[in-house]
Design an enzyme around this catalytic site. Structure first.
Site, PDB file in Angstrom:
ATOM      1  N   VAL A 276       1.303  -3.544   3.935  1.00 37.51           N
ATOM      2  CA  VAL A 276       1.307  -4.821   4.658  1.00 37.51           C
ATOM      3  C   VAL A 276       2.562  -5.656   4.380  1.00 37.51           C
ATOM      4  O   VAL A 276       2.771  -6.682   5.001  1.00 37.51           O
ATOM      5  CB  VAL A 276       0.037  -5.673   4.391  1.00 37.51           C
ATOM      6  CG1 VAL A 276      -1.195  -5.027   4.974  1.00 37.51           C
ATOM      7  CG2 VAL A 276      -0.125  -5.980   2.912  1.00 37.51           C
TER       8      VAL A 276
ATOM      9  N   TYR B 115      -3.326  -2.267 -10.187  1.00 38.67           N
ATOM     10  CA  TYR B 115      -3.269  -2.205  -8.718  1.00 38.67           C
ATOM     11  C   TYR B 115      -2.448  -3.371  -8.151  1.00 38.67           C
ATOM     12  O   TYR B 115      -1.577  -3.176  -7.307  1.00 38.67           O
ATOM     13  CB  TYR B 115      -4.688  -2.195  -8.141  1.00 38.67           C
ATOM     14  CG  TYR B 115      -4.686  -2.258  -6.635  1.00 38.67           C
ATOM     15  CD1 TYR B 115      -4.311  -1.143  -5.880  1.00 38.67           C
ATOM     16  CD2 TYR B 115      -5.003  -3.435  -5.952  1.00 38.67           C
ATOM     17  CE1 TYR B 115      -4.258  -1.206  -4.488  1.00 38.67           C
ATOM     18  CE2 TYR B 115      -4.962  -3.501  -4.579  1.00 38.67           C
ATOM     19  CZ  TYR B 115      -4.592  -2.393  -3.850  1.00 38.67           C
ATOM     20  OH  TYR B 115      -4.525  -2.461  -2.477  1.00 38.67           O
TER      21      TYR B 115
ATOM     22  N   LYS C   4       0.402   3.485  -2.925  1.00 42.42           N
ATOM     23  CA  LYS C   4      -0.793   4.321  -3.141  1.00 42.42           C
ATOM     24  C   LYS C   4      -0.459   5.808  -3.188  1.00 42.42           C
ATOM     25  O   LYS C   4      -1.137   6.583  -3.862  1.00 42.42           O
ATOM     26  CB  LYS C   4      -1.836   4.020  -2.059  1.00 42.42           C
ATOM     27  CG  LYS C   4      -2.460   2.645  -2.252  1.00 42.42           C
ATOM     28  CD  LYS C   4      -3.287   2.168  -1.075  1.00 42.42           C
ATOM     29  CE  LYS C   4      -3.877   0.793  -1.399  1.00 42.42           C
ATOM     30  NZ  LYS C   4      -4.259  -0.003  -0.265  1.00 42.42           N
TER      31      LYS C   4
ATOM     32  N   SER D 294       0.798  -1.237   0.000  1.00 40.95           N
ATOM     33  CA  SER D 294       0.000   0.000   0.000  1.00 40.95           C
ATOM     34  C   SER D 294       0.826   1.280   0.000  1.00 40.95           C
ATOM     35  O   SER D 294       0.269   2.354  -0.212  1.00 40.95           O
ATOM     36  CB  SER D 294      -0.932   0.019   1.205  1.00 40.95           C
ATOM     37  OG  SER D 294      -2.051  -0.770   0.942  1.00 40.95           O
TER      38      SER D 294
ATOM     39  N   TYR E 134      -4.189   4.132   7.434  1.00 46.09           N
ATOM     40  CA  TYR E 134      -5.466   3.421   7.563  1.00 46.09           C
ATOM     41  C   TYR E 134      -6.284   4.002   8.717  1.00 46.09           C
ATOM     42  O   TYR E 134      -6.286   5.213   8.926  1.00 46.09           O
ATOM     43  CB  TYR E 134      -5.261   1.906   7.770  1.00 46.09           C
ATOM     44  CG  TYR E 134      -4.183   1.262   6.934  1.00 46.09           C
ATOM     45  CD1 TYR E 134      -4.168   1.423   5.553  1.00 46.09           C
ATOM     46  CD2 TYR E 134      -3.198   0.485   7.505  1.00 46.09           C
ATOM     47  CE1 TYR E 134      -3.203   0.801   4.783  1.00 46.09           C
ATOM     48  CE2 TYR E 134      -2.235  -0.139   6.749  1.00 46.09           C
ATOM     49  CZ  TYR E 134      -2.237   0.033   5.392  1.00 46.09           C
ATOM     50  OH  TYR E 134      -1.286  -0.570   4.639  1.00 46.09           O
TER      51      TYR E 134
HETATM   52  N1  GLN Z   1      -2.080  -5.995  -1.649  1.00 49.39           N
HETATM   53  C1  GLN Z   1      -2.735  -5.559  -0.472  1.00 49.39           C
HETATM   54  C2  GLN Z   1      -4.238  -5.510  -0.690  1.00 49.39           C
HETATM   55  O1  GLN Z   1      -4.637  -5.011  -1.677  1.00 49.39           O
HETATM   56  C3  GLN Z   1      -2.209  -4.219  -0.062  1.00 49.39           C
HETATM   57  C4  GLN Z   1      -2.851  -3.713   1.193  1.00 49.39           C
HETATM   58  C5  GLN Z   1      -1.922  -2.994   2.126  1.00 49.39           C
HETATM   59  O2  GLN Z   1      -0.711  -2.925   2.002  1.00 49.39           O
HETATM   60  N2  GLN Z   1      -2.541  -2.486   3.152  1.00 49.39           N
HETATM   61  O3  GLN Z   1      -5.019  -5.947   0.108  1.00 49.39           O
END
Ligand code: GLN
Length: 329
Positions: free
Chosen positions: A269, A199, A77, A74, A251
């Site tokens: 993550v 994505y 993003k 993430s 988050y």
């Molecule tokens: N690949 C993970 C997902 O789309 C990325 C989420 C994350 O890093 N929080 O769920």
């Protein structure tokens, strides 16, 4: 403020010593679980722990596993959002996605009830929408363009982990469900598969802590890579990106983060957290054991301590630490 001017090498050592103390204290933390929603992530070394701090004048301090490769997840993003702002403009981007913290998990299947749009581009629904916009603007070259920006910001060519990408693609049923709901509310255009594919690919970009610190330093340097001098990101887009990272980047922990750490940041993550001290620093921590919200536990602790020890918080009343760093950069 009148402070004694330390000689440069003494300053460098002082900073190194303080950073190392933060690193050592966090080594003992073993709480949390590595992400296991795909086998490739469940297999990572849970003990891995690295810190990299890069300045806007090109200096770098590293500790531990700063060169260990991990998937950006993430953290991607913020880069894709910045690129979308530049290529499509604010109006088009904010027509599709909001900028309010969701207060929900990153993969929540929930939209802003007032606008029927994703809450913000830092959660999955918003990021998949941004991926759709990038596909709309760039077609099949979207992935190459995104990777190129990542690489120029990091200062070296980056690539994608194929096994992670394939797993993300083959098991990303929740993200696929989110994409179809985005289609239903008009935030995504049909077909949704190209947006999802972009994505999944952006989540699978392989980086190390040094790369993310350098990307952070490029953002801190209002879009110009401090080492290469390359203008990587659009100036106005960087401002918007940092603002949304500040309010939404961690988050459903974003409010606490703003309180305790007080710098724009983005978490993934894969275990990475990227933090930006405007005009000064890019900071990355890597440690894959996560808390239930998906944030690296050692990473949170390191950033909290750095904010305190170096006075990095945007609203630090003394700003002693920032002034301290200023002598060097
Ligand atoms: N690949 C993970 C997902 O789309 C990325 C989420 C994350 O890093 N929080 O769920």
């Amino acid at each position: 403020m009148n402070q004694p001017v330390l000689e440069r090498s003494a300053m460098d050592e002082a900073v190194r010593g303080s950073l190392e103390a933060v690193y050592r204290r966090a080594l003992d933390i073993r709480a949390g679980q590595v992400a296991d929603y795909i086998p490739e992530l469940a297999r990572v070394e849970p003990e891995g722990f690295g810190i990299a701090v890069a300045t806007t004048e090109g200096r770098l301090w590293t500790f531990g596993d700063a060169e260990a490769a991990f998937t950006v997840q993430s953290v991607s993003k913020c880069v894709s959002f910045c690129l979308a702002l530049e290529l499509l403009g604010r109006d088009r981007v904010f027509e599709a996605v909001g900028v309010e913290p969701s207060g929900d998990a990153f993969n929540a299947i929930v939209f802003d009830p007032h606008t029927q749009r994703p809450f913000n581009p830092m959660v999955n629904a918003g990021a998949i929408t941004i991926a759709g916009l990038l596909r709309e603007a760039l077609g099949e070259s979207a992935e190459a363009t995104l990777l190129d920006r990542f690489s120029r910001a990091a200062g070296r060519p980056l690539g994608i982990s194929d096994p992670v990408y394939v797993s993300e693609r083959d098991t990303g049923h929740r993200n696929r469900a989110i994409a179809h709901l985005l289609l239903n509310v008009g935030a995504l255009k049909a077909p949704v598969e190209p947006a999802l594919d972009l994505y999944f690919r952006q989540c699978s970009i392989l980086v190390n802590a040094i790369d993310l610190a350098r990307i952070g330093a490029t953002l801190a340097n209002i879009g110009r890579n401090p080492l290469s001098g390359d203008y990587v990101f659009d100036l106005a887009a960087v401002r918007d990106t940092l603002a949304v990272m500040f309010t939404c980047g961690m988050y459903d922990y974003s409010g606490h983060w703003a309180l305790d750490v007080g710098i724009p940041a983005k978490s993934g993550v894969g275990g990475g957290i990227l933090g930006v001290v405007n005009r000064q620093l890019g900071i990355c921590t890597y440690s894959p054991r996560l808390d239930p919200k998906g944030n690296s536990i050692r990473g949170l602790e390191v950033f909290r301590r750095l904010a305190d020890d170096f006075g990095l918080h945007a609203f630090e009343c003394t700003n002693y630490g920032s002034s301290f760093m200023k002598g060097m950069i």
